[in-house]
Design a protein around this motif. Structure first.
Motif, PDB file in Angstrom:
ATOM      1  N   PHE A 100       0.872  -1.177   0.000  1.00 30.63           N
ATOM      2  CA  PHE A 100       0.000   0.000   0.000  1.00 30.63           C
ATOM      3  C   PHE A 100       0.908   1.226   0.000  1.00 30.63           C
ATOM      4  CE2 PHE A 100      -1.555   3.572   2.522  1.00 30.63           C
ATOM      5  CZ  PHE A 100      -2.596   3.978   1.704  1.00 30.63           C
ATOM      6  N   GLU A 101       0.682   2.130  -0.959  1.00 30.77           N
ATOM      7  CA  GLU A 101       1.461   3.367  -1.055  1.00 30.77           C
ATOM      8  C   GLU A 101       0.507   4.548  -0.941  1.00 30.77           C
ATOM      9  OE1 GLU A 101       3.372   2.855  -4.843  1.00 30.77           O
ATOM     10  OE2 GLU A 101       5.031   1.706  -3.983  1.00 30.77           O
ATOM     11  N   PRO A 102       0.710   5.433   0.032  1.00 28.48           N
ATOM     12  CA  PRO A 102      -0.224   6.548   0.248  1.00 28.48           C
ATOM     13  C   PRO A 102      -0.058   7.667  -0.780  1.00 28.48           C
ATOM     14  CG  PRO A 102       1.596   6.678   1.794  1.00 28.48           C
ATOM     15  CD  PRO A 102       1.785   5.400   1.036  1.00 28.48           C
ATOM     16  N   PHE A 103      -0.957   8.627  -0.694  1.00 30.25           N
ATOM     17  CA  PHE A 103      -0.968   9.817  -1.541  1.00 30.25           C
ATOM     18  C   PHE A 103       0.397  10.493  -1.547  1.00 30.25           C
ATOM     19  CE2 PHE A 103      -1.794  14.549  -1.280  1.00 30.25           C
ATOM     20  CZ  PHE A 103      -2.076  14.751  -2.633  1.00 30.25           C
ATOM     21  N   VAL A 104       0.853  10.859  -2.742  1.00 33.45           N
ATOM     22  CA  VAL A 104       2.096  11.615  -2.880  1.00 33.45           C
ATOM     23  C   VAL A 104       1.889  12.683  -3.942  1.00 33.45           C
ATOM     24  CG1 VAL A 104       3.065  10.010  -4.575  1.00 33.45           C
ATOM     25  CG2 VAL A 104       4.603  11.463  -3.236  1.00 33.45           C
ATOM     26  N   LEU A 105       2.428  13.853  -3.681  1.00 36.23           N
ATOM     27  CA  LEU A 105       2.253  14.982  -4.596  1.00 36.23           C
ATOM     28  C   LEU A 105       3.515  15.829  -4.585  1.00 36.23           C
ATOM     29  CD1 LEU A 105       0.189  16.694  -6.330  1.00 36.23           C
ATOM     30  CD2 LEU A 105      -0.304  17.931  -4.210  1.00 36.23           C
ATOM     31  N   HIS A 106       4.037  16.134  -5.773  1.00 35.96           N
ATOM     32  CA  HIS A 106       5.201  17.008  -5.890  1.00 35.96           C
ATOM     33  C   HIS A 106       4.761  18.307  -6.566  1.00 35.96           C
ATOM     34  CE1 HIS A 106       7.211  13.087  -5.371  1.00 35.96           C
ATOM     35  NE2 HIS A 106       8.102  13.803  -4.721  1.00 35.96           N
ATOM     36  N   VAL A 107       5.045  19.412  -5.908  1.00 37.66           N
ATOM     37  CA  VAL A 107       4.605  20.719  -6.386  1.00 37.66           C
ATOM     38  C   VAL A 107       5.794  21.664  -6.480  1.00 37.66           C
ATOM     39  CG1 VAL A 107       3.083  22.685  -5.943  1.00 37.66           C
ATOM     40  CG2 VAL A 107       2.390  20.389  -5.224  1.00 37.66           C
ATOM     41  N   GLN A 108       5.955  22.299  -7.642  1.00 41.47           N
ATOM     42  CA  GLN A 108       6.985  23.327  -7.759  1.00 41.47           C
ATOM     43  C   GLN A 108       6.389  24.661  -7.345  1.00 41.47           C
ATOM     44  OE1 GLN A 108       9.533  23.118 -11.157  1.00 41.47           O
ATOM     45  NE2 GLN A 108      10.196  25.241 -10.980  1.00 41.47           N
ATOM     46  N   CYS A 109       7.134  25.399  -6.525  1.00 42.03           N
ATOM     47  CA  CYS A 109       6.635  26.643  -5.938  1.00 42.03           C
ATOM     48  C   CYS A 109       7.441  27.839  -6.437  1.00 42.03           C
ATOM     49  CB  CYS A 109       6.711  26.583  -4.413  1.00 42.03           C
ATOM     50  SG  CYS A 109       6.016  25.066  -3.720  1.00 42.03           S
ATOM     51  N   LYS A 110       6.786  28.972  -6.568  1.00 42.19           N
ATOM     52  CA  LYS A 110       7.457  30.166  -7.085  1.00 42.19           C
ATOM     53  C   LYS A 110       8.442  30.733  -6.078  1.00 42.19           C
ATOM     54  CE  LYS A 110       4.963  33.891  -7.960  1.00 42.19           C
ATOM     55  NZ  LYS A 110       4.051  34.786  -8.716  1.00 42.19           N
ATOM     56  N   LYS A 137      19.229  25.028  -9.897  1.00 40.67           N
ATOM     57  CA  LYS A 137      18.718  26.091 -10.760  1.00 40.67           C
ATOM     58  C   LYS A 137      17.669  26.955 -10.064  1.00 40.67           C
ATOM     59  CE  LYS A 137      19.550  23.614 -15.096  1.00 40.67           C
ATOM     60  NZ  LYS A 137      18.931  23.103 -16.360  1.00 40.67           N
ATOM     61  N   GLY A 138      17.502  26.719  -8.766  1.00 45.31           N
ATOM     62  CA  GLY A 138      16.549  27.517  -8.006  1.00 45.31           C
ATOM     63  C   GLY A 138      15.145  26.959  -7.988  1.00 45.31           C
ATOM     64  N   LYS A 139      14.960  25.760  -8.499  1.00 50.98           N
ATOM     65  CA  LYS A 139      13.636  25.143  -8.477  1.00 50.98           C
ATOM     66  C   LYS A 139      13.297  24.720  -7.050  1.00 50.98           C
ATOM     67  CE  LYS A 139      13.534  23.438 -13.235  1.00 50.98           C
ATOM     68  NZ  LYS A 139      13.376  22.246 -14.105  1.00 50.98           N
ATOM     69  N   ILE A 140      12.155  25.168  -6.568  1.00 52.28           N
ATOM     70  CA  ILE A 140      11.706  24.856  -5.213  1.00 52.28           C
ATOM     71  C   ILE A 140      10.585  23.821  -5.299  1.00 52.28           C
ATOM     72  CG2 ILE A 140      10.763  25.801  -3.075  1.00 52.28           C
ATOM     73  CD1 ILE A 140      11.803  28.571  -4.053  1.00 52.28           C
ATOM     74  N   ILE A 141      10.850  22.625  -4.792  1.00 56.03           N
ATOM     75  CA  ILE A 141       9.878  21.539  -4.861  1.00 56.03           C
ATOM     76  C   ILE A 141       9.386  21.188  -3.467  1.00 56.03           C
ATOM     77  CG2 ILE A 141       9.440  19.147  -5.545  1.00 56.03           C
ATOM     78  CD1 ILE A 141       9.941  20.926  -7.917  1.00 56.03           C
ATOM     79  N   MET A 142       8.076  21.167  -3.321  1.00 52.89           N
ATOM     80  CA  MET A 142       7.440  20.749  -2.074  1.00 52.89           C
ATOM     81  C   MET A 142       6.816  19.364  -2.301  1.00 52.89           C
ATOM     82  SD  MET A 142       6.139  20.840   0.908  1.00 52.89           S
ATOM     83  CE  MET A 142       4.834  19.839   1.577  1.00 52.89           C
ATOM     84  N   ALA A 143       7.254  18.376  -1.521  1.00 57.52           N
ATOM     85  CA  ALA A 143       6.751  17.003  -1.651  1.00 57.52           C
ATOM     86  C   ALA A 143       5.790  16.709  -0.509  1.00 57.52           C
ATOM     87  CB  ALA A 143       7.905  16.009  -1.643  1.00 57.52           C
ATOM     88  N   VAL A 144       4.565  16.337  -0.853  1.00 61.16           N
ATOM     89  CA  VAL A 144       3.555  15.941   0.133  1.00 61.16           C
ATOM     90  C   VAL A 144       3.629  14.420   0.264  1.00 61.16           C
ATOM     91  CG1 VAL A 144       1.118  15.980   0.748  1.00 61.16           C
ATOM     92  CG2 VAL A 144       2.093  17.869  -0.581  1.00 61.16           C
ATOM     93  N   ARG A 145       4.034  13.948   1.443  1.00 54.79           N
ATOM     94  CA  ARG A 145       4.231  12.503   1.638  1.00 54.79           C
ATOM     95  C   ARG A 145       3.736  12.095   3.022  1.00 54.79           C
ATOM     96  NH1 ARG A 145       9.891  13.570  -0.531  1.00 54.79           N
ATOM     97  NH2 ARG A 145      10.271  14.068   1.655  1.00 54.79           N
ATOM     98  N   SER A 146       3.428  10.794   3.127  1.00 51.48           N
ATOM     99  CA  SER A 146       2.976  10.234   4.398  1.00 51.48           C
ATOM    100  C   SER A 146       3.821   9.012   4.744  1.00 51.48           C
ATOM    101  CB  SER A 146       1.498   9.849   4.299  1.00 51.48           C
ATOM    102  OG  SER A 146       1.023   9.426   5.551  1.00 51.48           O
ATOM    103  N   THR A 147       3.651   8.514   5.960  1.00 44.98           N
ATOM    104  CA  THR A 147       4.466   7.378   6.417  1.00 44.98           C
ATOM    105  C   THR A 147       3.657   6.099   6.600  1.00 44.98           C
ATOM    106  OG1 THR A 147       4.116   8.054   8.716  1.00 44.98           O
ATOM    107  CG2 THR A 147       6.102   8.870   7.627  1.00 44.98           C
ATOM    108  N   HIS A 148       2.324   6.167   6.400  1.00 45.58           N
ATOM    109  CA  HIS A 148       1.522   4.962   6.695  1.00 45.58           C
ATOM    110  C   HIS A 148       1.502   4.010   5.485  1.00 45.58           C
ATOM    111  CE1 HIS A 148      -1.446   7.452   4.685  1.00 45.58           C
ATOM    112  NE2 HIS A 148      -2.384   6.524   4.762  1.00 45.58           N
ATOM    113  N   CYS A 149       2.672   3.453   5.191  1.00 50.49           N
ATOM    114  CA  CYS A 149       2.840   2.524   4.068  1.00 50.49           C
ATOM    115  C   CYS A 149       2.668   1.073   4.543  1.00 50.49           C
ATOM    116  CB  CYS A 149       4.221   2.685   3.453  1.00 50.49           C
ATOM    117  SG  CYS A 149       4.604   4.376   2.942  1.00 50.49           S
TER     118      CYS A 149
END
Length: 238
Positions: A100-110, A137-149
């Protein structure tokens, strides 16, 4: 301004690319979240998964069942049924692993401040393994992750290691994790909407205050430059 133009260019390039994931499109359960984020001027998504239950047939004696040579015996982005897992295990030729792999989301932020806002939202929604990275290159990435795998081997070299009762138990555990995952997704969406609305309201108030202050300063400068009225009476001027 240059940084903003670069971010806009990155966003345009990313959102116009083809989706090369196995599924080929955004998962139905998170379409509203991905759409909301991509409509924002401060964010865009680079990858996502709503959460899944999968059964993978890996290579025997391989330390990593996620290598390219493995095959997917079963996958769902919702709750699963025992019959589907059993059917998959029976087809396994190597080392079958149930996950089971929970929700994951990668978002680049300004801006970093935008990433910090998103990070706070994720933590409050229960995604406590979330984090921020800044690239060269200055790319800012926010990763939404959980631990209940969940990750459990079910067969080795095609030989099933567990009985049907244990698979029953695993399916129940995985489905409960999926239910919790979906609750966290909705909490994340609600928190995200509230946080973005509050941030936009703050920015509007700040802009209004700045405009008012600028107007006041300009008015004072205009008054200072205006010729002063004479204090002499008409009689004194004669």
């Amino acid at each position: 301004m240059a940084a903003e133009n670069t971010f806009r260019q990155w966003k345009k390039q990313c959102l116009s690319k083809m989706d090369f994931s196995k599924k080929g499109n955004v998962d139905e359960h998170i379409l509203h979240i991905v759409g909301f984020i991509n409509e924002s001027k401060s964010y865009f998504t680079t990858s996502s998964c709503s959460g899944r239950i999968i059964l993978i047939d890996g290579i025997c004696d391989s330390p990593d069942v996620q290598k390219q040579n493995c095959s997917w015996l079963f996958v769902t982005h919702s709750k699963c049924e025992k019959k589907d897992v059993m059917s998959g295990v029976e087809r396994a030729c190597g080392d079958a692993v149930f996950k089971f792999e929970p929700f994951v989301l990668h978002v680049q932020c300004k801006r970093l401040e935008d990433a910090q806002l998103l990070h706070s939202v994720a933590i409050n929604a229960g995604f406590r393994n979330s984090g921020i990275t800044v690239g060269k290159k200055g790319k800012i990435i926010m990763a939404v992750r959980s631990t209940h795998c969940l990750e459990v081997p079910l067969s080795h070299k095609g030989h099933v290691l567990v009985n049907e009762q244990y698979i029953d138990f695993l399916v129940e555990v995985a489905n409960k994790k999926m239910e919790e995952n979906q609750r966290r997704i909705e909490r994340f969406y609600c928190c995200l909407q509230s946080a973005v609305a509050a941030e936009n309201s703050l920015c509007m108030n700040t802009d209004a205050t700045t405009d008012k202050s600028t107007y006041t300063r300009r008015r004072r400068r205009t008054q200072d430059k205006a010729p002063k009225a004479s204090s002499q009476s008409p009689e004194d001027a004669v």
